[in-house]
Scaffold this active site. Structure first.
Site, PDB file in Angstrom:
ATOM      1  N   THR A  40      -5.613  -1.111   9.098  1.00 18.41           N
ATOM      2  CA  THR A  40      -4.793  -0.997  10.255  1.00 18.41           C
ATOM      3  C   THR A  40      -4.187   0.151  10.366  1.00 18.41           C
ATOM      4  O   THR A  40      -3.121   0.586  11.228  1.00 18.41           O
ATOM      5  CB  THR A  40      -3.479  -2.046  10.268  1.00 18.41           C
ATOM      6  N   GLU A  82      -9.578   2.541  -5.242  1.00 19.21           N
ATOM      7  CA  GLU A  82      -9.538   4.026  -5.173  1.00 19.21           C
ATOM      8  C   GLU A  82      -8.164   4.656  -5.858  1.00 19.21           C
ATOM      9  O   GLU A  82      -7.182   4.952  -5.225  1.00 19.21           O
ATOM     10  CB  GLU A  82      -9.137   4.114  -3.600  1.00 19.21           C
ATOM     11  N   ASP A 127       0.723  -1.205  -0.106  1.00 19.69           N
ATOM     12  CA  ASP A 127       0.105   0.026   0.068  1.00 19.69           C
ATOM     13  C   ASP A 127       0.841   1.023   0.039  1.00 19.69           C
ATOM     14  O   ASP A 127       2.056   1.082   0.057  1.00 19.69           O
ATOM     15  CB  ASP A 127      -0.940   0.044   1.242  1.00 19.69           C
ATOM     16  N   ASP A 145     -12.315  -2.405  11.232  1.00 21.42           N
ATOM     17  CA  ASP A 145     -11.662  -1.295  11.461  1.00 21.42           C
ATOM     18  C   ASP A 145     -12.486  -0.148  12.066  1.00 21.42           C
ATOM     19  O   ASP A 145     -11.961   0.868  12.624  1.00 21.42           O
ATOM     20  CB  ASP A 145     -10.588  -0.563  10.652  1.00 21.42           C
ATOM     21  N   TRP A 179     -16.838  -4.260  -1.738  1.00 15.82           N
ATOM     22  CA  TRP A 179     -16.282  -3.691  -0.340  1.00 15.82           C
ATOM     23  C   TRP A 179     -17.257  -2.478  -0.202  1.00 15.82           C
ATOM     24  O   TRP A 179     -17.583  -1.937   0.974  1.00 15.82           O
ATOM     25  CB  TRP A 179     -14.955  -3.397  -0.012  1.00 15.82           C
ATOM     26  N   HIS A 225      -2.881   3.291  -4.783  1.00 14.60           N
ATOM     27  CA  HIS A 225      -2.227   2.675  -3.703  1.00 14.60           C
ATOM     28  C   HIS A 225      -0.805   2.233  -3.679  1.00 14.60           C
ATOM     29  O   HIS A 225      -0.368   1.238  -3.245  1.00 14.60           O
ATOM     30  CB  HIS A 225      -3.076   1.571  -2.896  1.00 14.60           C
TER      31      HIS A 225
HETATM   32  C1  NAG Z   1     -10.823   2.017   2.157  1.00 14.39           C
HETATM   33  C2  NAG Z   1      -9.556   1.585   1.580  1.00 14.39           C
HETATM   34  C3  NAG Z   1      -8.524   0.977   2.411  1.00 14.39           C
HETATM   35  C4  NAG Z   1      -8.736   1.743   3.812  1.00 14.39           C
HETATM   36  C5  NAG Z   1      -9.997   1.622   4.299  1.00 14.39           C
HETATM   37  C6  NAG Z   1     -10.258   1.999   5.882  1.00 14.39           C
HETATM   38  C7  NAG Z   1     -10.604  -0.419   0.805  1.00 14.39           C
HETATM   39  C8  NAG Z   1     -10.761  -1.589  -0.405  1.00 14.39           C
HETATM   40  N1  NAG Z   1     -10.024   0.616   0.530  1.00 14.39           N
HETATM   41  O1  NAG Z   1     -10.970   3.421   1.962  1.00 14.39           O
HETATM   42  O2  NAG Z   1      -7.124   1.138   2.017  1.00 14.39           O
HETATM   43  O3  NAG Z   1      -7.795   1.099   4.814  1.00 14.39           O
HETATM   44  O4  NAG Z   1     -11.057   1.730   3.617  1.00 14.39           O
HETATM   45  O5  NAG Z   1     -11.642   1.726   6.041  1.00 14.39           O
HETATM   46  O6  NAG Z   1     -11.423  -0.699   1.541  1.00 14.39           O
END
Ligand code: NAG
Length: 489
Positions: free
Chosen positions: A421, A279, A143, A372, A345, A215
């Site tokens: 994380t 993204e 990343d 998270d 996602w 990323h």
């Molecule tokens: C998204 C990002 C990820 C980030 C996360 C935080 C995805 C596929 N991409 O913006 O890089 O760490 O959410 O919740 O989830």
């Protein structure tokens, strides 16, 4: 675990289907007939009988472990301090369980870029996945904030891209504070091989993820010629999304990615290789005259179509190696690559669209499965991503969208929880964010439709949490029933 902690002898190898008697109280018979990964477990007076395919036997043993008493003098195998084995008599409940998973793909993703988790922590993560019958570990290895896997052909990845000079610790008005400490880490190929083997022995396939074309700021730091600007670049020290992405005009970008994937494919036997795809900000591509010329030359509609061109080109390469790609749902935006599996996602929409296009889907919606996000009132929880995702919401997630026909629903191969994380610096916090929500996910992934029941889940919870407590695994203590926090957003 059973042998070490309870003197409970397992046969050296499963007796064959021909019915060879085993030397212990437990009889294990491997069959090829039943449901994939399924088992039958029978415990009655003085006898334990277990039957299933290889994976099923393994899961039957996990269930058997769960029938043993949780005892504070008994530490699980993951513990490094060896405790005295159990010597008394014990009573197991008599059961006859016929069990098999609802979904073939039962995953967890861990982001090791924003924070690095050493091999021992990865193995403990795998151990916990095993206990709750997960079978896919999606390893987010690269990343903007750090590249974490040794690639022999491109040593600057581990030398430069694996370390950032410092990390953001806070924002106040317009000023940002940093900790001033270099932060880094990566897995050597030997460590990767060891972890892949460790996981395979536990019925877990590891799906590696190499992010592209976004990323990728850490890559650009090591190899600035892969970007659209002259740079200089640095491994990103803040969270959020970088505008600096890989430049599709530069053919050595594709050579680089193919070389990287060649080494990755050699390390990971997984049928699926995750190529990221999320993204990818299009700013640099819009600003660049040469990228614009490329779009026209290829007769593409826009930058989204260019991203699809990028992914499709990489897919051809991965397919030529006999493997398949998974990508985040942005890979839908400019047209899907021919054989791609989509990881939905941003809610469930991407997954629904992909299933309608007859592509396989893994559901990992941030509306239900982003661990998270906070579990309680954000103001009373440790600093983490702003969204709120309590246990009950996770538990009640149903992966097959009712808007799909039954045939379309068959493309939904499973579910996965994601742990990003940014705000999870260590294993202690990781476990806190995971448990008990990952327990809820394990029921979503495993239990047959109609078998879930939140009240029963809550009644069983204290036993599982005490198991974790004795194992030294951190978790969040859920609010008493009825007192779950009510968050107004
Ligand atoms: C998204 C990002 C990820 C980030 C996360 C935080 C995805 C596929 N991409 O913006 O890089 O760490 O959410 O919740 O989830």
């Amino acid at each position: 675990y059973l042998q070490r902690n309870y003197n409970f002898k397992l046969p050296a190898s499963p007796a064959t289907a021909s019915g060879q008697a085993s030397n212990s109280i437990i009889k294990i018979v491997e069959t090829r007939s039943g449901k994939a990964e399924g088992y039958i477990l029978e415990v009655n007076t003085g006898r334990v009988y277990l039957q299933g395919d290889a994976a099923g036997l393994f899961y039957g043993l996990q269930t058997l472990i769960q029938l043993f008493p949780v005892n504070k003098n008994i530490k699980p195998a993951t513990d490094t301090v060896r405790q005295t084995p159990y010597n008394g008599s014990l009573h197991l409940p008599g059961v006859k369980i016929q069990d098999y998973p609802r979904f073939a793909y039962r995953g967890m993703m861990l982001d090791v870029s924003r924070h690095f988790f050493p091999p021992a922590a990865i193995k403990e993560f795998i151990d916990m996945m095993v206990l709750y019958k997960f079978n896919r570990f999606h390893w987010h290895l690269t990343d903007d904030q750090g590249w974490r896997i040794e690639i022999k052909k491109y040593p600057r990845l581990q030398e430069i891209a694996s370390t950032r000079k410092e990390t953001i610790v806070g924002h106040h008005r317009r000023s940002t504070t940093y900790d001033g400490k270099p932060y880094g880490g990566y897995y050597t190929q030997d460590e990767v091989r060891d972890i892949v083997k460790y996981a395979a022995e536990r019925n877990i396939t590891i799906i590696p993820e190499i992010e592209m074309p976004g990323h990728s700021q850490a890559v650009l730091t090591a190899y600035p010629s892969f970007g659209n600007t002259k740079g200089p670049y640095e491994v990103r020290t803040t969270w959020g999304i970088s505008k600096d992405v890989l430049n599709p005009v530069n053919d050595s970008v594709f050579t680089f990615l193919q070389d990287v994937l060649t080494e990755v494919i050699d390390l990971f036997p997984s049928q699926f290789i995750h190529i990221g795809g999320d993204e990818c900000l299009k700013d640099r591509w819009k600003e660049s005259a040469e990228v614009q010329r490329m779009i026209r030359r290829l007769g593409l509609k826009d930058e989204h179509a260019l991203q699809s061109y990028f992914i499709q080109r990489m897919e051809k390469f991965v397919n030529s190696k006999g493997r398949s790609i998974i990508g985040w749902d942005e890979i839908l935006e400019g047209g899907l690559a021919a054989n791609a599996t989509v990881m939905s996602w941003r809610g469930e929409e991407g997954g629904i669209a992909a299933a309608k296009q007859q592509h396989n889907v893994i559901m990992t919606p941030n509306t239900y499965l982003y661990f998270d996000y906070t579990q309680g009132q954000p103001s009373t929880e440790p600093l983490n991503a702003a969204a709120y995702l309590p246990l009950k919401t996770v538990y009640n997630y149903e992966p097959l969208p009712p808007s799909l026909t039954r045939t379309e629903q068959r493309y939904i191969k499973g579910v996965q929880g994601n742990i990003w994380t940014e705000f999870i610096p260590d294993q202690q916090m990781l476990d806190y964010m995971l448990w008990p929500r990952a327990l809820a996910l394990s029921e979503i992934a495993w239990a047959q439709p109609g078998k879930k029941n939140y009240d029963r889940f809550l009644r069983k919870l204290p036993l599982e949490l005490s198991r974790m407590s004795y194992a030294g695994i951190n978790f969040r203590i859920p609010e008493p029933i009825g007192l779950e926090s009510k968050v107004v957003t």
